[in-house]
Design a protein around this motif. Sequence first.
Motif: not given
Length: 254
Positions: A76-77, A80-81, A84
Motif C-alpha cells: 500500500i505504501d 501511494n508513493k 504521489n
Amino acid sequence: ISINAAPLLDEHGEVTGGIGTFMDVTQRRKSIQHKDEFISVASHELRTPVTTLQASLQLLSRMKDNPSNVMLPKLIDQANKSLNRVSVLIEDLLNATKMTDGQLHLIKTPTTLSGLLQDCCNHVLTGHTHYLTTSGDMELQANIDADKIEQVITNLVNNAIKYAPNSQEILVNIAREGNFAKISITDKGQGIPPEKLPYLFDRYYRVDSSGKQYSGLGLGLYICAEIVKRHNGDIGADSHLGQGSTFWFTLPLN
Ligand code: ADP
C-alpha cells in the motif's frame, strides 16, 4: 533549408520566369527535436511510477482474501508513493505551462515566513530520515501568496533530500537583507559543478541529463524561479562540488 518554387506565367500560359523561396528552418527543426526529447523524457518519467503502481495493485488484488498478509502495508505504501510521484509530475507539467502562458495569479496575504517554512518542511520531511535545522529571524513577515511560496520551499527541500541522500541534515536560514527576507536551504550533498550553476533555473535543465542517477523533468527550479520573480524577489544557488549546495531566494518585506 526548405525550398519552394513556382513558375511565372504570361497571359498565354507560357512560362516566363519563376519564383523561389529559401527558408532557414534550423530553428524550427531544433525546436521540434527539443519537444520530441522532452516528450520522451516525460513519458519515461511517468511510466516508471505507473508500472510500479500497476504491479503493487496486481499483488494487492491477489491478497484481498488474505488481509493479514505481512506484505500488505508495504505494498500500500509503495502504491501511494508511486501515485504521489505521478501527481507531482503532472502538477509540475501543468504549472510549467501556466508560467509560460503568463497565467500565474497570485493571492497575497501578510505571512510570517518562519511559520510557513516550518509547516511545509514538516510536511515534506514526513517519512524521510532527513531533518531540519532552522536559524535566523523568526519574526519576518512578507506579503506573499503562501501557497505558491510553499511550493518553492517544498521543491527546494525535496531537491535537498533527493540530491543529498547520504547527508541527513538540511539547514534553513531566514535573514533580513535590507528590505528583503532571504531564505536559504543548504544541503551537504554532491554539489553542482560551477559551470552548470548559470543554467539551473532554465526550463528542462538537468545537470545529469542522462537521468541515469536521478529521475526528474528539470522543471522544479524553473517553476521556483518564476514564482519568486512574480513576487519581485530573486533566486540563486551557491555550491561546492562534493560539499553541498545552498539554494536561496529573496522576498520583499512588508
Ligand atoms: P529535477 O530535479 O526534476 O531534475 P529541478 O529543476 O528541480 O529538476 O533541478 C534541476 C537540476 O538541478 C537537477 O537535475 C539537479 O541536477 C540540480 N539540482 C537541483 N537541486 C540540487 C541539489 N540540492 N543538489 C545538487 N543538484 C541539484
